[in-house]
Design a protein around this motif. Sequence first.
Motif, PDB file in Angstrom:
ATOM      1  N   LEU A   1       0.815  -1.217   0.000  1.00 56.97           N
ATOM      2  CA  LEU A   1       0.000   0.000   0.000  1.00 56.97           C
ATOM      3  C   LEU A   1       0.850   1.269   0.000  1.00 56.97           C
ATOM      4  CD1 LEU A   1      -2.797  -0.967   2.553  1.00 56.97           C
ATOM      5  CD2 LEU A   1      -3.148  -0.411   0.139  1.00 56.97           C
ATOM      6  N   ILE A   2       1.998   1.222   0.692  1.00 61.31           N
ATOM      7  CA  ILE A   2       2.844   2.420   0.797  1.00 61.31           C
ATOM      8  C   ILE A   2       3.359   2.858  -0.582  1.00 61.31           C
ATOM      9  CG2 ILE A   2       4.906   3.439   1.836  1.00 61.31           C
ATOM     10  CD1 ILE A   2       4.471   1.501   4.212  1.00 61.31           C
ATOM     11  N   PRO A   3       4.045   1.978  -1.342  1.00 61.13           N
ATOM     12  CA  PRO A   3       4.484   2.421  -2.678  1.00 61.13           C
ATOM     13  C   PRO A   3       3.322   2.697  -3.624  1.00 61.13           C
ATOM     14  CG  PRO A   3       4.931   0.071  -2.363  1.00 61.13           C
ATOM     15  CD  PRO A   3       4.553   0.630  -1.028  1.00 61.13           C
ATOM     16  N   LEU A   4       2.207   1.975  -3.479  1.00 64.45           N
ATOM     17  CA  LEU A   4       1.064   2.182  -4.372  1.00 64.45           C
ATOM     18  C   LEU A   4       0.474   3.580  -4.211  1.00 64.45           C
ATOM     19  CD1 LEU A   4      -1.070   1.149  -6.381  1.00 64.45           C
ATOM     20  CD2 LEU A   4      -2.389   0.335  -4.416  1.00 64.45           C
ATOM     21  N   ILE A   5       0.283   4.021  -2.964  1.00 68.83           N
ATOM     22  CA  ILE A   5      -0.339   5.330  -2.732  1.00 68.83           C
ATOM     23  C   ILE A   5       0.635   6.467  -3.059  1.00 68.83           C
ATOM     24  CG2 ILE A   5      -1.398   6.808  -0.973  1.00 68.83           C
ATOM     25  CD1 ILE A   5      -2.531   4.242   0.295  1.00 68.83           C
ATOM     26  N   MET A   6       1.933   6.242  -2.830  1.00 71.38           N
ATOM     27  CA  MET A   6       2.928   7.238  -3.268  1.00 71.38           C
ATOM     28  C   MET A   6       2.941   7.343  -4.795  1.00 71.38           C
ATOM     29  SD  MET A   6       6.099   6.412  -0.672  1.00 71.38           S
ATOM     30  CE  MET A   6       7.191   7.654  -1.389  1.00 71.38           C
ATOM     31  N   PHE A   7       2.823   6.215  -5.468  1.00 69.97           N
ATOM     32  CA  PHE A   7       2.727   6.208  -6.929  1.00 69.97           C
ATOM     33  C   PHE A   7       1.537   7.041  -7.390  1.00 69.97           C
ATOM     34  CE2 PHE A   7       0.395   4.303 -10.493  1.00 69.97           C
ATOM     35  CZ  PHE A   7       1.325   4.420 -11.522  1.00 69.97           C
ATOM     36  N   GLN A   8       0.426   6.935  -6.659  1.00 68.98           N
ATOM     37  CA  GLN A   8      -0.780   7.664  -7.027  1.00 68.98           C
ATOM     38  C   GLN A   8      -0.552   9.178  -7.053  1.00 68.98           C
ATOM     39  OE1 GLN A   8      -3.141   5.090  -8.432  1.00 68.98           O
ATOM     40  NE2 GLN A   8      -4.173   7.001  -7.880  1.00 68.98           N
ATOM     41  N   ALA A   9       0.302   9.674  -6.149  1.00 71.58           N
ATOM     42  CA  ALA A   9       0.583  11.111  -6.125  1.00 71.58           C
ATOM     43  C   ALA A   9       1.204  11.549  -7.459  1.00 71.58           C
ATOM     44  CB  ALA A   9       1.514  11.449  -4.970  1.00 71.58           C
ATOM     45  N   PHE A  10       2.200  10.788  -7.938  1.00 71.03           N
ATOM     46  CA  PHE A  10       2.836  11.121  -9.215  1.00 71.03           C
ATOM     47  C   PHE A  10       1.870  10.926 -10.385  1.00 71.03           C
ATOM     48  CE2 PHE A  10       6.690  10.153  -6.662  1.00 71.03           C
ATOM     49  CZ  PHE A  10       7.350  11.352  -6.844  1.00 71.03           C
ATOM     50  N   LYS A  11       1.082   9.867 -10.310  1.00 72.91           N
ATOM     51  CA  LYS A  11       0.110   9.588 -11.375  1.00 72.91           C
ATOM     52  C   LYS A  11      -0.909  10.716 -11.502  1.00 72.91           C
ATOM     53  CE  LYS A  11      -3.781   6.631 -12.582  1.00 72.91           C
ATOM     54  NZ  LYS A  11      -4.637   7.806 -12.803  1.00 72.91           N
ATOM     55  N   GLN A  12      -1.483  11.126 -10.368  1.00 73.20           N
ATOM     56  CA  GLN A  12      -2.519  12.150 -10.396  1.00 73.20           C
ATOM     57  C   GLN A  12      -1.947  13.488 -10.853  1.00 73.20           C
ATOM     58  OE1 GLN A  12      -5.546  11.360 -10.107  1.00 73.20           O
ATOM     59  NE2 GLN A  12      -5.706   9.552  -8.835  1.00 73.20           N
ATOM     60  N   PHE A  13      -0.696  13.747 -10.503  1.00 77.34           N
ATOM     61  CA  PHE A  13      -0.010  14.962 -10.964  1.00 77.34           C
ATOM     62  C   PHE A  13       0.096  14.955 -12.488  1.00 77.34           C
ATOM     63  CE2 PHE A  13       4.310  15.862 -12.562  1.00 77.34           C
ATOM     64  CZ  PHE A  13       4.249  17.249 -12.605  1.00 77.34           C
ATOM     65  N   ALA A  14       0.605  13.853 -13.043  1.00 82.70           N
ATOM     66  CA  ALA A  14       0.754  13.752 -14.506  1.00 82.70           C
ATOM     67  C   ALA A  14      -0.605  13.817 -15.197  1.00 82.70           C
ATOM     68  CB  ALA A  14       1.481  12.458 -14.860  1.00 82.70           C
ATOM     69  N   ASP A  15      -1.605  13.162 -14.609  1.00 85.00           N
ATOM     70  CA  ASP A  15      -2.961  13.205 -15.175  1.00 85.00           C
ATOM     71  C   ASP A  15      -3.495  14.632 -15.220  1.00 85.00           C
ATOM     72  OD1 ASP A  15      -2.903  10.469 -15.401  1.00 85.00           O
ATOM     73  OD2 ASP A  15      -4.332  10.065 -13.771  1.00 85.00           O
ATOM     74  N   GLY A  16      -3.218  15.402 -14.156  1.00 91.36           N
ATOM     75  CA  GLY A  16      -3.683  16.778 -14.099  1.00 91.36           C
ATOM     76  C   GLY A  16      -3.100  17.651 -15.192  1.00 91.36           C
ATOM     77  N   LEU A  17      -1.918  17.275 -15.687  1.00 94.81           N
ATOM     78  CA  LEU A  17      -1.280  17.985 -16.808  1.00 94.81           C
ATOM     79  C   LEU A  17      -1.702  17.397 -18.150  1.00 94.81           C
ATOM     80  CD1 LEU A  17       2.355  18.422 -15.408  1.00 94.81           C
ATOM     81  CD2 LEU A  17       0.564  20.175 -15.559  1.00 94.81           C
ATOM     82  N   SER A  18      -2.664  16.474 -18.123  1.00 96.02           N
ATOM     83  CA  SER A  18      -3.158  15.753 -19.310  1.00 96.02           C
ATOM     84  C   SER A  18      -2.082  14.868 -19.935  1.00 96.02           C
ATOM     85  CB  SER A  18      -3.705  16.746 -20.370  1.00 96.02           C
ATOM     86  OG  SER A  18      -4.775  17.494 -19.835  1.00 96.02           O
ATOM     87  N   GLN A  19      -1.055  14.522 -19.144  1.00 99.18           N
ATOM     88  CA  GLN A  19       0.009  13.609 -19.589  1.00 99.18           C
ATOM     89  C   GLN A  19      -0.262  12.239 -18.965  1.00 99.18           C
ATOM     90  OE1 GLN A  19       2.351  14.562 -21.837  1.00 99.18           O
ATOM     91  NE2 GLN A  19       1.363  16.576 -21.886  1.00 99.18           N
TER      92      GLN A  19
END
Length: 463
Positions: free
Chosen positions: A139-157
Amino acid sequence: MILQNYTKEFRYNLKLASPIILGMLGHTFVSFVDNAMVGQLGTAELAAVSLGNSFLFIAMSLGIGFSTAITTLVAEADAAGNKQKVKSALKHGLILCTIIGIVVFVGVLLAKPLMYEMKQPEEVVVLAMPYLNLVAASLIPLIMFQAFKQFADGLSQTKYAMWATLLANVVNVIINYFLIFGIWIFPKWGIIGAAIGTLASRIIMLLFIWLLLRYKQKFRAYVTNFDFKSIQKSVLKKIIALGFPSSLQMLFEVAIFTAAIWLSGILGKNAQAANQIALNLSAMTFMVAMGLSVAATIRVGNQKGLQQFSELRRIALSLLFLVLIIDVFFAGMFMLFNDWFPTLYVNEHNIINMVDNEEVIITAAKLLLVAAFFQISDGIQVVGLGILRGLQDVKIPTLITFIAYWIVGFPTSYYLGLHTEYKSTGIWIGLLAGLTTSAILLYIRFNYLSKKLINKQLTHGAS
């Protein structure tokens, strides 16, 4: 021509959502691989993975729900051209996601003894305990991954998270193959091997997306040189204000599906195994709607930042129309292949477990017929949530999801599943009732808000 106003957005919506969908399908495919491989060991092992993951899903929903606030804030800041706000949203979101990951990991470990109090099959609980230790750590690496994912998604990347998830799947399949079945020089660890595969793949997924963003010129300024000494309480409060209701929304939905796992466990290991098959298949089709939901948050968030509310409503309706068409197709697929899909998970020709496997296949086939109907409701409600999240409307939708799943859905599942002859099918009829209620109420909320914003803008323009 009126219809074309919405259909002309389909191409862009799908282009934006496709990498998100593939990335999310990657997460679900990890579960599919675990379930399909573990199912070859027996129905008790498959039920144990289901029971262990039920605790994981609740914890995961809290972390992923919080991280969605990052997409909303990044999309709005990016549309306004404010790069400093974009970086600030990522930095503060990453801090919160790391803390949440650690907290939910500890929470799952503390909650483990509840398995003995839940009237689950004893052999299933014994198998699930050691499995849960390892997947909880993931869960720890998965939720940290989500932070980077959601950031990139917000830039439409949206493609970078997809690549990371696809790599994670390759790692998971390879480790599962060798450690579940004891291939070559490796020990035969059964479901513990599946847990090791999940943990390793999620660590690699986190490292890969961080390295990818760090060495891409257009992202480097955002993901490097964080000043963690300078923490703005206002930004943390903003993320929490948006993220906490979103995490509750996800929790209320995930928790009712988790309750379905536990109610199925009361009916027996075969009912629980059948429930897991139907749930895993439904989750894979749901990821398409989930990808469109993220696309909705991005596009609506951008239009909100530009104050173009008529365009916002048109784009939002195009996404609802698109998910309706796609989920009608999935519903037809579930109805046509409901007898065949369960055979992908259990070996119907296994003589030792033939009776159990046959019962699992028959029960799962019935559940997939119900799942066919709730594809449509599930798609509309999750895209509706994405649209409202883009509008930064999170409190009322949270109340709606609570009413839909826990005032309507769960009591229906409980009564029909445990007190009528419908049993497993009755549990899923309750899920259908909850999802349909949520879809209707969320659409009403979006319709009201979007028209209100347009009318307000027209009034101000006229004055």
